[in-house]
Every structure is written in structure tokens, then in C-alpha cells.
Scaffold this motif. Structure first.
Motif, PDB file in Angstrom:
ATOM      1  N   ILE A 167       0.853  -1.185   0.000  1.00  0.00           N
ATOM      2  CA  ILE A 167       0.000   0.000   0.000  1.00  0.00           C
ATOM      3  C   ILE A 167       0.894   1.243   0.000  1.00  0.00           C
ATOM      4  O   ILE A 167       1.912   1.289   0.691  1.00  0.00           O
ATOM      5  CB  ILE A 167      -0.986  -0.036   1.197  1.00  0.00           C
ATOM      6  N   ASP A 168       0.543   2.211  -0.836  1.00  0.00           N
ATOM      7  CA  ASP A 168       1.367   3.414  -0.997  1.00  0.00           C
ATOM      8  C   ASP A 168       0.674   4.551  -0.255  1.00  0.00           C
ATOM      9  O   ASP A 168      -0.165   5.250  -0.800  1.00  0.00           O
ATOM     10  CB  ASP A 168       1.502   3.721  -2.500  1.00  0.00           C
ATOM     11  N   ASP A 169       1.016   4.707   1.006  1.00  0.00           N
ATOM     12  CA  ASP A 169       0.321   5.691   1.848  1.00  0.00           C
ATOM     13  C   ASP A 169       1.313   6.608   2.564  1.00  0.00           C
ATOM     14  O   ASP A 169       1.015   7.202   3.569  1.00  0.00           O
ATOM     15  CB  ASP A 169      -0.562   4.970   2.867  1.00  0.00           C
ATOM     16  N   ARG A 170       2.534   6.666   2.056  1.00  0.00           N
ATOM     17  CA  ARG A 170       3.593   7.506   2.613  1.00  0.00           C
ATOM     18  C   ARG A 170       4.062   7.042   3.987  1.00  0.00           C
ATOM     19  O   ARG A 170       4.911   7.670   4.597  1.00  0.00           O
ATOM     20  CB  ARG A 170       3.173   8.977   2.700  1.00  0.00           C
ATOM     21  N   SER A 171       3.517   5.973   4.510  1.00  0.00           N
ATOM     22  CA  SER A 171       4.075   5.489   5.779  1.00  0.00           C
ATOM     23  C   SER A 171       4.393   3.991   5.729  1.00  0.00           C
ATOM     24  O   SER A 171       5.293   3.530   6.417  1.00  0.00           O
ATOM     25  CB  SER A 171       3.131   5.791   6.945  1.00  0.00           C
ATOM     26  N   SER A 172       3.684   3.236   4.917  1.00  0.00           N
ATOM     27  CA  SER A 172       3.927   1.788   4.875  1.00  0.00           C
ATOM     28  C   SER A 172       5.172   1.478   4.052  1.00  0.00           C
ATOM     29  O   SER A 172       5.339   1.997   2.948  1.00  0.00           O
ATOM     30  CB  SER A 172       2.717   1.068   4.272  1.00  0.00           C
ATOM     31  N   VAL A 173       6.017   0.632   4.603  1.00  0.00           N
ATOM     32  CA  VAL A 173       7.282   0.277   3.934  1.00  0.00           C
ATOM     33  C   VAL A 173       7.528  -1.213   4.070  1.00  0.00           C
ATOM     34  O   VAL A 173       6.873  -1.903   4.853  1.00  0.00           O
ATOM     35  CB  VAL A 173       8.491   1.022   4.569  1.00  0.00           C
ATOM     36  N   VAL A 174       8.479  -1.675   3.295  1.00  0.00           N
ATOM     37  CA  VAL A 174       9.060  -2.992   3.562  1.00  0.00           C
ATOM     38  C   VAL A 174      10.461  -2.733   4.115  1.00  0.00           C
ATOM     39  O   VAL A 174      11.122  -1.764   3.726  1.00  0.00           O
ATOM     40  CB  VAL A 174       9.099  -3.885   2.304  1.00  0.00           C
ATOM     41  N   SER A 175      10.891  -3.608   5.013  1.00  0.00           N
ATOM     42  CA  SER A 175      12.214  -3.393   5.612  1.00  0.00           C
ATOM     43  C   SER A 175      12.802  -4.700   6.118  1.00  0.00           C
ATOM     44  O   SER A 175      12.073  -5.658   6.388  1.00  0.00           O
ATOM     45  CB  SER A 175      12.121  -2.397   6.780  1.00  0.00           C
ATOM     46  N   LEU A 176      14.111  -4.719   6.176  1.00  0.00           N
ATOM     47  CA  LEU A 176      14.839  -5.820   6.817  1.00  0.00           C
ATOM     48  C   LEU A 176      15.734  -5.192   7.886  1.00  0.00           C
ATOM     49  O   LEU A 176      16.920  -4.950   7.659  1.00  0.00           O
ATOM     50  CB  LEU A 176      15.681  -6.593   5.786  1.00  0.00           C
ATOM     51  N   PRO A 177      15.174  -4.922   9.051  1.00  0.00           N
ATOM     52  CA  PRO A 177      15.944  -4.180  10.057  1.00  0.00           C
ATOM     53  C   PRO A 177      16.759  -5.071  10.989  1.00  0.00           C
ATOM     54  O   PRO A 177      17.310  -4.579  11.975  1.00  0.00           O
ATOM     55  CB  PRO A 177      14.841  -3.461  10.849  1.00  0.00           C
ATOM     56  N   GLU A 178      16.852  -6.360  10.692  1.00  0.00           N
ATOM     57  CA  GLU A 178      17.545  -7.272  11.611  1.00  0.00           C
ATOM     58  C   GLU A 178      18.977  -6.840  11.863  1.00  0.00           C
ATOM     59  O   GLU A 178      19.457  -6.847  12.998  1.00  0.00           O
ATOM     60  CB  GLU A 178      17.556  -8.709  11.054  1.00  0.00           C
ATOM     61  N   LEU A 179      19.688  -6.535  10.797  1.00  0.00           N
ATOM     62  CA  LEU A 179      21.108  -6.220  10.975  1.00  0.00           C
ATOM     63  C   LEU A 179      21.302  -4.942  11.796  1.00  0.00           C
ATOM     64  O   LEU A 179      21.993  -4.978  12.818  1.00  0.00           O
ATOM     65  CB  LEU A 179      21.809  -6.151   9.609  1.00  0.00           C
ATOM     66  N   VAL A 215      11.949   0.915   3.020  1.00  0.00           N
ATOM     67  CA  VAL A 215      11.756   1.568   1.729  1.00  0.00           C
ATOM     68  C   VAL A 215      10.309   1.325   1.299  1.00  0.00           C
ATOM     69  O   VAL A 215       9.802   0.218   1.425  1.00  0.00           O
ATOM     70  CB  VAL A 215      12.725   0.978   0.662  1.00  0.00           C
ATOM     71  N   GLY A 216       9.661   2.355   0.817  1.00  0.00           N
ATOM     72  CA  GLY A 216       8.268   2.202   0.373  1.00  0.00           C
ATOM     73  C   GLY A 216       8.050   2.833  -0.982  1.00  0.00           C
ATOM     74  O   GLY A 216       8.986   3.310  -1.637  1.00  0.00           O
ATOM     75  N   GLY A 217       6.798   2.810  -1.412  1.00  0.00           N
ATOM     76  CA  GLY A 217       6.359   3.528  -2.598  1.00  0.00           C
ATOM     77  C   GLY A 217       7.134   3.198  -3.867  1.00  0.00           C
ATOM     78  O   GLY A 217       7.528   2.050  -4.108  1.00  0.00           O
ATOM     79  N   ALA A 218       7.362   4.252  -4.655  1.00  0.00           N
ATOM     80  CA  ALA A 218       7.961   4.067  -5.979  1.00  0.00           C
ATOM     81  C   ALA A 218       9.365   3.478  -5.893  1.00  0.00           C
ATOM     82  O   ALA A 218       9.771   2.681  -6.738  1.00  0.00           O
ATOM     83  CB  ALA A 218       8.004   5.408  -6.709  1.00  0.00           C
TER      84      ALA A 218
END
Lengths: 577, 577
Positions: A167-179, A215-218
Motif C-alpha cells: 500500500i502506498d500511503d507515505r508510511s507503509s514500507v518494507v524493511s529488513l531491520p535485523e542487521l 523503503v516504500g512507494g515508488a
């Protein structure tokens, strides 16, 4: 607090009274998932019950998960394949607002002993491979509809799907924050799938995996982290359209009789009949005798009690159909022993029964490979054997008179690290029972590949085409021990005089070795030849993650995993290794 | 830079006065190897000086080795390629009676910190891959003549040879006793080469790796552990015959002028001119500024100071020929930093000089690929870049005005985890120097593959053929930052205003992360796509070994590695992980 301590006083749910984890659940009792159906589209919505953790001591906030959540997911994935032949697209989404899934629960991980973390990650990886297998082998395509942020294991779950919508709502992202946040890896497939499946360029992948805010959106689309970013107003419609498109392209239930009104009927995965105590696990066809002093589990798989039914009667037989019943039992047993019996380091594999009937069942499966249910059963057996391949236990197969290591059941011997076959009979054995034989059939020649993409027979004879040909050409012939040894199908073929000593030494010796070194040895030897994304996940990514889990920089008192959420920064030993 | 720098001398042995290990040795000072020549056959005989250990506290009995022994081996392998174009077969044997090599010294391993063990194994693996590279790329075939028992790392060394002969005297065997005796793996290639190179059936391999007493004679041959077992009376003659056969088949020095009397002349690998103190390492073309507070080494590689010579003058230039000089310096620097500076976790990679001259040297190399010396130089550069790929340090390339990231030097940027390229110029920079450019050439398109068998460009654009084609078609054109970014050749292209902040954050952030997690991340991301024996050794086998090294069952006070030789058995935690 150590998980072992919590075990004893855990509430109802997948942890039973003896503190053992059970993998048997059903949709009616799910605490964390909602499964709904709309014709060819199923929606599997994550809705984790914060207080539904498998253990006390942590809350499953933000759709974070523990093994209990994963057990329900595995159950749902299995039922979708067997109970819902009509389902062609599975939309994996969240029932919560603004969050898809925050990944594995950190407090759970931080409090878990090393072996628990490793086993948990292994099961999680297997379920994700199973999701990919549904898309690849069953025409049941998974679509990740990320209606909020997917971080860590949450994004890794999305990576297991064929198509990812964010969803492109300026707040939803995908992330891999484990490291950056935890000092560990995105280890349930994350790193491997980002580069090898999503084909994200590795310098961008590097940046992504060090950027905890995601990182989200475009940009997420441009970097291939997701397939599309859809604004909220168009979200529901876009997900529905995409789900319908995947359903329309599916080949699931494509045989003529399934395309009529209603299509094929699913079969209900009724609860397994299982007896379990400290020394014994028993199902209808599979039993395991647990010897804690010796550190062994002796697993015996019984062949079918009767000749196979007519093809038309398979669906009606449902879970009582021998190949399905025996696979379900073996699957549950592997998970039970792996999770609950870490000190039983050697599994001795036996079979008993009529080899001819095993071969007859195999023939039925091979002759009806186009049937949706037969297809599901064979792929399930394939996945279960793969589970055995990645099990960190020594596997020793014993082939004795009265056994039925034939066709699909001979895969157990091929999966073993070593295989002993009695030459002749036991002097004090049943005079009615002749020498053991093994028989190959079509099931050994293709339908049950390992994670490396090769059959177990091809892997066994890697680079030795003449040996592979000789073995393959022996298919259909019952082979006695000397013939099987000559063809390279068994490791050793001692006679009655040597049998007890050789087998005893092999098993006792195994118990005397370093369990860690054995896990490493087996993980390397079992996968010769080519590598695939799957073997890379279990071989390379997992090994690095295990190493990192075990390092003070992650799991020591000052490590990042232990300090997460305490407000204190981790204190790293800066030496590179 | 002046040419009169002091050479860092290691006296005696490879540990210098500041306690740093030096990788610069020469045959005249070997303590552990004897190198002799007989026409096209060289004999490299292991003759380890028991008292010649790199550190105190252990004796190198039974031809066991430590890093110092390995450094001499690496030196010998390199010199054989550059100084001895006439050598077509290298017989690797022992100068001691009844023992070939007992492998890595156990007391050394038991006493070593984790990072030392891991780095030692990495270098050992690299040297073995280098031995295989000599056979594959240089027509210089290694023949293992095991005139006594080869155990553990001793057998792994033999596995790196193309042909293994074992003396058949009823006592000499090959063995991998690491698992039963030490609770660790045969981790310097052993497990992988047994199954993937020797094609030993994995159940036999399993038996072999748990049998500390080893396997000899006909059984070793039947199981493919060795190629032939030769009785002592026929030994010398058989080895000589086999060496001559391999030499006869070799394509080494095959260009016309080399087939005349005497063949091509080798070039002497004169000692490197190197200055080294706590903050700085300097050679003629390569320098490194060490910043201990920041945890960084800033490495600058200078392009050639003059246009390339004519092809006929390459051999005369010898080690002063820029491509060879710069490769030797880079190789030594990588080894120095890896071994002596474990806390410098980030290497910042820069270049300076004339890109046009780099491209001209590349052209000279590409145009003369059939020349034996050019062939050696290009393969050496290939191996050195591979060493960078498996280095557990974060690599960040900075491309600024005045740099020469072109052709072979652009491989440094492609090897980096991330690459920043300045868009435009620095406002306060030299007004004479224009914006940085990068240029691809033929060296980026084939001759310098990674361990996975792909070029760095192919790996970068894995699965994205159109991006690979677009980049390849830009070869020969100097690309400014925006073009390079557009083509996916650099990660980010900030301008003067953003440069300092972006680069500073990237470097500082890296230093704040868990060093272990970074090692795992980089080991996974750097090798997308297919796997080879080489990537399996560095990716899978090494990761498992590192995990095992770090476990109490090996390295704890009651672990097998620590207890070996004490008469006490290890006390294992029996839980399988």
C-alpha cells in the motif's frame, strides 16, 4: 528466562501438558489467522493475538510471530492445498491496520536458547518454501497484499509469495531491520530471496538491509523489493483484480471432471490419531521408540495393510489413503522429534511390510499424476522428505528381513547418511521370512527431488552416470543385499555374524561425536552438486545465521539481540571474523 | 612515491617486530618446504621444521602446519607460476618418512582465538583454490604423491591436486579425523571436495569422515578417495611416470617462441618495497591509511605512471610492469589487513590516476592473452579480486574526480558492497580536474570471473539481461556519474552538497553495526546466482565450520578441540541444533 523453564507451566495451545510443542492445530482453534474464501480466492489474514504466545514472557505485538503463529500458518497452507482444490489464489494480508507483520518476536528470540532459535527458523523457512511450492506445483498462487508495513520476517514472508503489493500511503514500507537493530541476519530466506528471487541489485540490497526505516512507494518498486505500490483508494480493488488474474491463469483442478460445477471436492485433514509418551510415539503406520540413554529414536514406517484402491476411490479414502496417511504421520513425527527431543541425535530408520504393496501404491500414484489430489499427495511426500534432508539428526537406515524399502519408501534409505542391509537372514529370525530386498521404481526417478533439484539417486551418484544408469535400469527388480551393495544402493551389507556389531558400533559411535560437528557434516554431505535458492537458504544463509546467533555480539549479555528494547546500545567486539 | 622505501623484514619467521604477520617470504628462507626442479617437473616437498611455528606454544610435529607453513606454500605456488614457465607438473610430496602431512596443528588451533582460526582457514582455502587454478588455467598440474599418511588438512591439501597417488604399504592411509577426534569439520575444502570433486558417494564419505584411522590401499581407490595406490617398490618410478605424463599433456608455454630451446624465461618475484607502521601501509602503487578510531582503512590504488610498453617488453619489465606490480601490492595488502587489522571493519576503496592509461594496459593484456606471462598476470589479478570478494570487511568504493575506475580497476568498484560516485566536481576541488568518469572494457566482460563463475557485472545484473546488455554496450565510453547511475554501475551519485554527509553516514553507520552480522550479510549478498565448489567452500562449509569453532562443544573448556591430547574426553552438550 530460559524457554525450558517456561515450558512446564504453559497454558493451553500448542504446548501440551508435558511441555511438548504439538504441531496439530485446526482452523476452528486458530488464534492468529483468519482464513476466508470467495470462490477461487482465499484470504489468509494475519491477526496475531498478542497474548497468544506459545510461552509466557512476551507479547506478540504488531503481528509479530513465534512458533505457535507459524504452526497455524503451516496448517493453513496445508489445508488450502488438500481441503480447497477450488482455491487458485491465496491473498496473504493482515487483519490489522497499518501493519502487515513485524516479523519474529524479538523478546521471544532474545529469551530463547540457541537450539530453539535455530529450530524455529528452520520450520519457518520450510513453511515459506511450502508456500512457494504451492505456487509452483499446485497452481495455488500466493499474493502478498501488504496493507501496512512488513518488516523483518514479515517482509521475508511476503518474499515467499509470487507477487508483492504494497500500500502506498507515505508510511507503509518494507524493511529488513535485523542487521541494524538486532545484529542478526534476515535469516528466514530474506537475504537469499532478495538477490536470487527478486533479483534486487546487491548494492541496493545492501543499503536496504542496513536501513532500519525501510523503503516504500515508488522506490520499493524501482528496486524490485515489491511488484507494485498501490495508493489506498485503489487498494481493495487492485488486490481483488490481481487475485482474479492469478486465479484465471491457474492450472489447478484442471482435469475435466474438476471443471464442472463445484469442481473437485477437497478432502478433510482430520486430526491424526497419535499416542505420545516419554518413550514412544505411535500413529497408525509410523512409530518411534525413543531411547534416551542411547540418544536414538528408532522410527519404523509400516507399509500398506491392503492392496491399493481403484483410482476413483482415492478421494473417498481421503486421509485414510495409505500414502497420505503415512506422509502426514512422518511429517508430524519429524516436527515433534526435532522440536521436543533435541538430545535424540540419531534416528534409525526402518520399514516393515509388503514391498509389493508399496510398489502397487506407487504405481497408482504415478499412473494418476494428473489427478489434483494425487498431485498434492506426491508433492507433500516430496516436502516431507526434504524436511528429513534438512533435519540436524544423523539418519541411519537398517534394511532387514520383513522390511519394505521399495519405491517411495526406499527414499528413506536414500535420505539416510548411511544404510546397512542384512546379507541373508538372521539365524534366529522367522524362518518364514526371506532375505530383505530393496526395489526402485518410478518414484525414485523424478517426482521426489531434493532441495538441490536432483533426485536422491542422482545426488547419490553425482558425476557417475554409469552407476546412475545401472541403478535406474534395475528399477522394478527386487534386489538382495549383495546386488544392492554392488549397485551402490546401500553402504554396507554385513551378514548375520557381523550385523549386530557393525550396527551397534555405527550407532554408538555416532552418539559419541560432537553433535555440532555432525550437524555441519551432514548439512554439507547431503547436498552435493548444484545449489538452488532452497539449498542456499538452508546451507549458506542458515549456517551464517546460526553462527551469528551464537556469537556474543548477538546473544551475549551486551549483544544486540539481548539489548534490543532495553534502551541500552549493544556493546560490540569490533573484531571482524 | 620514492623507490627507496624500507622493506618490512620478518626476522626470523613471518612475524615481524610489531607482532604483525608478514606474507613476504622467499625460497632461500623457507623453513618448511623444499622446492627442486627437474626439467618440466618440480617437486615441492613438505619438510616442516617442528620448532618453526609462527607462535610459541606448539611444535609442528608430523608435518603439521600453521599459518607460517601455509605462507611459504602460497609463496611457492606463486613462484612456480611466475618464475618457472618451464614447470608443467608439480609433485606435492613429503620429505619425511611415512607421513605426508598431519594437517593443521591442533595445539595451535586449540590455543587460537576464534578470528585467528577463521582467517587461517580462509587463507588455507584460498591457497588450495590457487593450486587448482594452476592446474586449470596455467597448464601446471599438481600431483599429490602421498608417500605416507595424509590426515585432516594433509588430505585436504591432496584433494586440491588433480591426481592423488597413495603409497600402498599397509600402513599409509588418507583420513579426515577432524570430526571424531576434534569435534570440528574438515573445513579447508575437505567435505566439499570429497563429494563435489572426487565424487565420493556420500554414505561412504560419511563413513570415511567418522573413521579416524582412515582408509588406504585398494579401498581408498575403490571409493575414489585417491586415484591409485602404488606399492613401495614401484613408488618412485610410478610417480615419475605420472609426472611425466601430466607434463606431456600440458599446454603451458605453448606460444611459438617458448617452444624453442630453453622456452620462455621466468620473471623473478623480487621482494615488494613496503613501508608499514601503525597508521599507514605504502607500496609503490597501493597505499592504505588506517584510522583506528573510525575503524576504517582507506585504500588508494594508483594507475600506471606511464603508457604501457610494447608487448615484447613485458617480460623484461617483470615485477615493475604495472598490472603485476599493482596486483602483488593489493594481494599483500589484503592479507596484511585481514590478518593484522581485524578491527578495521570497513575498507574504503579509491583510485587515482589516468583512466586512459589503465585502459591501455588492459588492451595490452587482452591483445596478448596467449602470452604465458600475460596469462599469469590476468589470472593472478583474478585470484586477488576473489580474495577481496571473500574478505570479511565492508567494502565501500568512492569515485571522485582524479580517480581512474576504468576496466580492471573498475572491478574494485564492482567488488564493493556499495559504490558512491560524485556527480560533478567538488566546489573547492582542483579546477583543472573534471568530473569523475568510469569506463568498462573487455576486462569487465570475462577474464576476471568471481568464484561463482560469473563476472562481477553478470552477478550485479543477475537475471536482468537488458541491464547487463546496456552496461556491456557502454564499454569503452567514459561515463559520468548520472550515466553510471542510470546504467546501474554505481549505487548512489550524490553531488558536492550531499557527498560529505552521505559518505560519512555510510561509513560511520557501518562501524556501528554488528561486525558478525555484516560478515554474514556480505557473505550472502556477494554471491548471487549459481554456486560452484569454490563458493560452496567459502559460503557453506566455512560458515558451518565457523559456527562449530564457536560452539562450546569444540572450543569451550570441555570441548573436543581444547581437550585433544589431554587424555580427557570431551564433554558434549548433546542437544542437536
Amino acid at each position: 528466562m530460559a524457554v525450558d523453564e517456561i515450558l512446564e507451566r504453559s497454558a493451553p495451545g500448542p504446548v501440551g501438558e508435558a511441555g511438548r510443542v504439538s504441531f496439530q492445530v485446526e482452523p476452528g482453534s486458530y488464534r492468529h489467522w483468519r482464513l476466508t474464501f470467495d470462490g477461487p480466492v482465499a484470504t489468509l489474514a494475519m491477526d496475531v493475538d498478542e497474548r497468544g504466545g506459545l510461552r509466557d514472557g512476551y507479547e506478540l505485538k504488531l503481528n509479530s510471530y513465534d512458533l505457535g503463529v507459524d504452526i497455524e500458518l503451516y496448517d493453513a497452507v496445508q489445508r488450502l492445498r488438500f481441503e480447497h482444490p477450488e482455491v487458485r489464489t491465496v491473498v496473504l494480508t493482515s487483519a490489522k491496520d497499518k501493519i502487515f507483520c513485524a516479523g519474529a518476536n524479538i523478546r521471544m528470540l532474545a529469551a530463547s536458547p540457541h537450539a530453539w532459535k535455530v529450530n524455529f527458523c528452520k520450520f519457518t523457512n520450510e513453511t515459506r518454501n511450502g508456500i512457494e511450492d504451492a505456487s509452483a506445483s499446485s497452481g495455488q498462487t500466493y499474493l502478498a497484499a501488504l496493507n501496512g508495513t512488513a518488516s523483518g520476517g514479515g517482509y521475508e514472508l511476503a518474499l515467499a509469495c509470487e507477487h508483492i503489493m504494497l500500500i502506498d500511503d507515505r508510511s507503509s514500507v518494507v524493511s529488513l531491520p535485523e542487521l541494524p537493530l538486532l545484529g542478526v541476519l534476515p535469516g528466514t530466506g530474506g537475504l537469499t530471496r532478495v538477490t536470487d528471487k527478486r533479483l534486487v541489485r546487491r548494492d541496493l540490497a545492501d543499503y536496504f538491509a542496513t536501513r532500519s526505516e525501510g523503503v516504500g512507494g515508488a522506490r520499493a518498486t524501482a528496486w524490485r523489493l515489491v511488484d507494485e505500490a498501490v495508493p489506498r483508494p485503489r487498494w481493495d480493488q487492485a488486490v481483488a483484480e490481481r487475485a482474479a488474474e492469478f486465479a484465471a491463469r491457474s492450472t489447478r483442478s484442471s482435469r475435466p471432471e474438476a471443471t464442472g460445477a463445484g469442481g473437485a471436492e477437497g478432502i478433510a485433514l482430520a486430526p491424526l490419531a497419535k499416542r505420545r509418551d516419554d518413550d514412544h510415539i505411535g500413529y497408525q503406520y509410523v512409530t518411534a521408540a525413543l531411547d534416551r540413554a542411547a540418544g536414538t529414536a528408532t522410527i519404523t514406517v509400516a507399509g500398506p495393510g491392503q492392496d491399493p484402491p481403484h483410482a476413483d476411490a482415492i478421494a473417498a479414502a481421503g486421509v485414510t489413503f495409505w500414502p497420505l496417511a503415512v506422509t502426514r504421520e512422518l511429517d508430524d513425527l519429524i516436527l515433534d522429534l526435532r522440536t521436543n527431543e533435541p538430545e535424540l541425535g540419531t534416528w534409525v530408520l526402518k520399514t516393515s511390510g509388503d514391498a509389493g504393496r508399496v510398489l502397487a501404491y506407487d504405481r497408482l500414484l504415478l499412473d494418476n499424476a494428473g489427478d489434483w489430489l494425487v498431485n498434492e499427495i506426491v508433492h507433500y511426500l516430496k516436502r516431507t522428505l526434504k524436511r528429513l534432508d534438512v533435519t540436524s539428526r544423523s539418519l541411519i537406515a537398517l534394511i532387514e528381513p520383513g522390511s519394505c524399502f521399495a519405491g517411495s519408501l526406499f527414499e528413506l534409505a536414500l535420505a539416510a547418511d548411511r544404510c546397512y542391509m542384512l546379507l541373508g537372514v538372521f539365524e534366529d529370525g522367522d524362518p518364514e521370512v526371506g532375505p530383505a530386498t530393496v526395489t526402485l521404481d518410478g518414484m525414485n526417478l523424478g517426482p521426489l527431488p531434493m532441495g538441490n533439484g536432483l533426485t536422491r539417486l542422482q545426488t547419490r551418484f553425482l558425476g557417475d552416470d554409469s552407476a546412475l544408469t545401472a541403478a535406474s535400469e534395475a528399477a522394478g527388480r527386487p534386489l538382495q543385499a549383495d546386488q544392492a551393495e554392488e549397485l551402490g544402493l546401500v553402504t554396507f551389507a554385513p551378514d548375520d555374524i557381523d550385523w549386530d556389531d557393525e550396527v551397534r558400533i555405527a550407532v554408538e559411535e555416532r552418539a559419541s561425536f560432537s553433535p555440532d560437528a555432525l550437524s555441519g557434516l551432514e548439512a554439507n554431505y547431503r547436498f552435493a552438486g548444484p545449489e538452488t535458492m532452497e539449498t542456499k537458504i538452508f546451507g549458506r544463509l542458515t549456517a551464517w545465521q546460526n553462527w551469528i546467533f551464537n556469537r556474543p555480539n548477538a546473544s551475549g549479555p551486551d549483544g544486540a539481540l539481548r539489548r534490543f528494547g532495553t534502551g541500552q546500545r549493544a556493546n560490540f567486539d569490533r573484531k571482524r571474523v
